[in-house]
Scaffold this motif. Structure first.
Motif, PDB file in Angstrom:
ATOM      1  N   ALA A  16      39.392  44.924  45.669  1.00  0.00           N
ATOM      2  CA  ALA A  16      39.938  45.945  46.559  1.00  0.00           C
ATOM      3  C   ALA A  16      39.049  47.184  46.599  1.00  0.00           C
ATOM      4  N   ALA A  17      38.822  47.684  47.794  1.00  0.00           N
ATOM      5  CA  ALA A  17      37.893  48.802  47.973  1.00  0.00           C
ATOM      6  C   ALA A  17      38.367  50.079  47.314  1.00  0.00           C
ATOM      7  N   ASP A  18      39.692  50.201  47.093  1.00  0.00           N
ATOM      8  CA  ASP A  18      40.197  51.436  46.494  1.00  0.00           C
ATOM      9  C   ASP A  18      40.235  51.376  44.973  1.00  0.00           C
ATOM     10  N   GLY A  19      39.668  50.325  44.381  1.00  0.00           N
ATOM     11  CA  GLY A  19      39.606  50.245  42.930  1.00  0.00           C
ATOM     12  C   GLY A  19      38.615  51.240  42.352  1.00  0.00           C
ATOM     13  N   VAL A  20      38.754  51.525  41.074  1.00  0.00           N
ATOM     14  CA  VAL A  20      37.826  52.443  40.399  1.00  0.00           C
ATOM     15  C   VAL A  20      36.453  51.789  40.331  1.00  0.00           C
ATOM     16  N   PRO A  21      35.398  52.477  40.743  1.00  0.00           N
ATOM     17  CA  PRO A  21      34.060  51.874  40.674  1.00  0.00           C
ATOM     18  C   PRO A  21      33.720  51.437  39.247  1.00  0.00           C
ATOM     19  N   LEU A  22      33.136  50.258  39.128  1.00  0.00           N
ATOM     20  CA  LEU A  22      32.778  49.742  37.815  1.00  0.00           C
ATOM     21  C   LEU A  22      31.863  50.713  37.075  1.00  0.00           C
ATOM     22  N   LEU A  68      33.875  43.231  41.222  1.00  0.00           N
ATOM     23  CA  LEU A  68      33.127  42.335  42.096  1.00  0.00           C
ATOM     24  C   LEU A  68      33.200  42.819  43.538  1.00  0.00           C
ATOM     25  N   ALA A  69      32.282  42.335  44.346  1.00  0.00           N
ATOM     26  CA  ALA A  69      32.192  42.817  45.724  1.00  0.00           C
ATOM     27  C   ALA A  69      33.476  42.565  46.503  1.00  0.00           C
ATOM     28  N   GLY A  70      34.189  41.486  46.206  1.00  0.00           N
ATOM     29  CA  GLY A  70      35.399  41.162  46.940  1.00  0.00           C
ATOM     30  C   GLY A  70      36.647  41.861  46.446  1.00  0.00           C
ATOM     31  N   LEU A 121      29.590  42.721  32.640  1.00  0.00           N
ATOM     32  CA  LEU A 121      30.984  42.674  33.070  1.00  0.00           C
ATOM     33  C   LEU A 121      31.125  41.939  34.405  1.00  0.00           C
ATOM     34  N   ARG A 122      30.162  42.108  35.284  1.00  0.00           N
ATOM     35  CA  ARG A 122      30.196  41.367  36.547  1.00  0.00           C
ATOM     36  C   ARG A 122      30.009  39.865  36.320  1.00  0.00           C
ATOM     37  N   SER A 123      29.295  39.506  35.260  1.00  0.00           N
ATOM     38  CA  SER A 123      28.996  38.093  35.014  1.00  0.00           C
ATOM     39  C   SER A 123      30.177  37.334  34.427  1.00  0.00           C
TER      40      SER A 123
END
Length: 263
Positions: free
Chosen positions: A134-140, A130-132, A165-167
């Motif tokens: 952590a920025a250093d997470g693996v991109p979905l 999700l957009a919120g 998955l986002r839903s």
């Protein structure tokens, strides 16, 4: 079909599985979305912003309701226990619904979860779902691409799987194992619904199998769920995955067929 009613959680493991499925549906339910809740059937009906049909059919008492829904639905998943043979034949008779055998499994006590570490040449990190997050997470998108490579049976387009998955409810957490070069080699995830947890998105690159990675990734997802208050967990196991989950404390409660449909 006005609302979901949590079944009484009895002493039988299958009761735990059904109760966890209902709790998960309640967490995913959109405002105004109708539930399927009749003898033999639990789940959610498609809504305007959520076209997926989600059903668990536990016995053939649900035949008439399933018959009224399956012909018009074109997206979602229907889990049918083996004892509901008439319903399985009904859903299987519609070409839009693809079958895959599975075992419903339950871990009744996450406190006894064994410690399973991934191989030292892999690093497990959270997925940025999700957009919120952590920025250093693996991109979905990277995790989805790895999952599709690992499981050719997934027929969703990458964008559709990522959107699904986002839903999922905010209490869902996804994980990815990366090699030294930054490539995703395995994934897993868990959702928490009160004291129940579900396991999802468990995939391992075919070239990395046989090293205990699937078990380690599942354990990672379960530890996360336990830390967030879950006491027990359920999942749907393929034939190849059942032995992995048994070693983690799961027991099979019912054979079933999972029917998938996607646009």
């Amino acid at each position: 079909m006005a609302g979901l009613v949590s079944p009484a959680v009895g002493s039988e493991p299958v009761d735990l599985y059904v109760a966890a499925f209902v709790a998960r549906c309640e967490a995913m339910r959109r405002p105004g979305q109708r539930a399927a809740e009749e003898p033999g059937v639990h789940g959610l009906l498609p809504a305007g912003d959520d076209p997926r049909l989600r059903l668990l059919v536990t016995d053939d008492r649900g035949y008439d309701l399933v018959a009224s829904l399956v012909a018009d639905a074109r997206e979602g998943m229907i889990r049918v226990f083996a004892v509901a043979a008439r319903c399985a034949g009904l859903v299987g008779g519609h070409p839009a619904w693809r079958p895959a055998p599975a075992t419903a499994m339950v871990c009744p006590d996450l406190e006894g979860l064994p410690t399973v570490a991934p191989p030292s040449d892999l690093t497990v990190r959270p997925v940025r779902r999700l957009a919120g997050d952590a920025a250093d997470g693996v991109p979905l998108e990277d995790a989805v691409a790895a999952a599709l490579l690992a499981d050719p049976g997934i027929k969703d387009a990458p964008e559709a799987l990522a959107d699904y998955l986002r839903s999922l409810p905010p209490a869902t957490r996804l994980f990815a194992a990366m090699d030294a070069g930054g490539a995703v080699r395995a994934t897993s995830g868990s959702g928490v619904y009160g004291t129940d947890a579900s396991v999802l998105f468990v995939n391992t690159d075919p070239r990395w199998r046989g090293r205990g990675i699937g078990g380690a990734m599942t354990a990672t997802a379960l530890r996360s769920a336990r830390d967030r208050g879950a006491q027990r967990a359920c999942l749907d196991a393929s034939g190849a995955g059942r032995s992995i989950y048994t070693r983690l404390g799961f027991e099979g409660v019912a054979q079933m067929t999972r029917f998938f449909a996607s646009p």
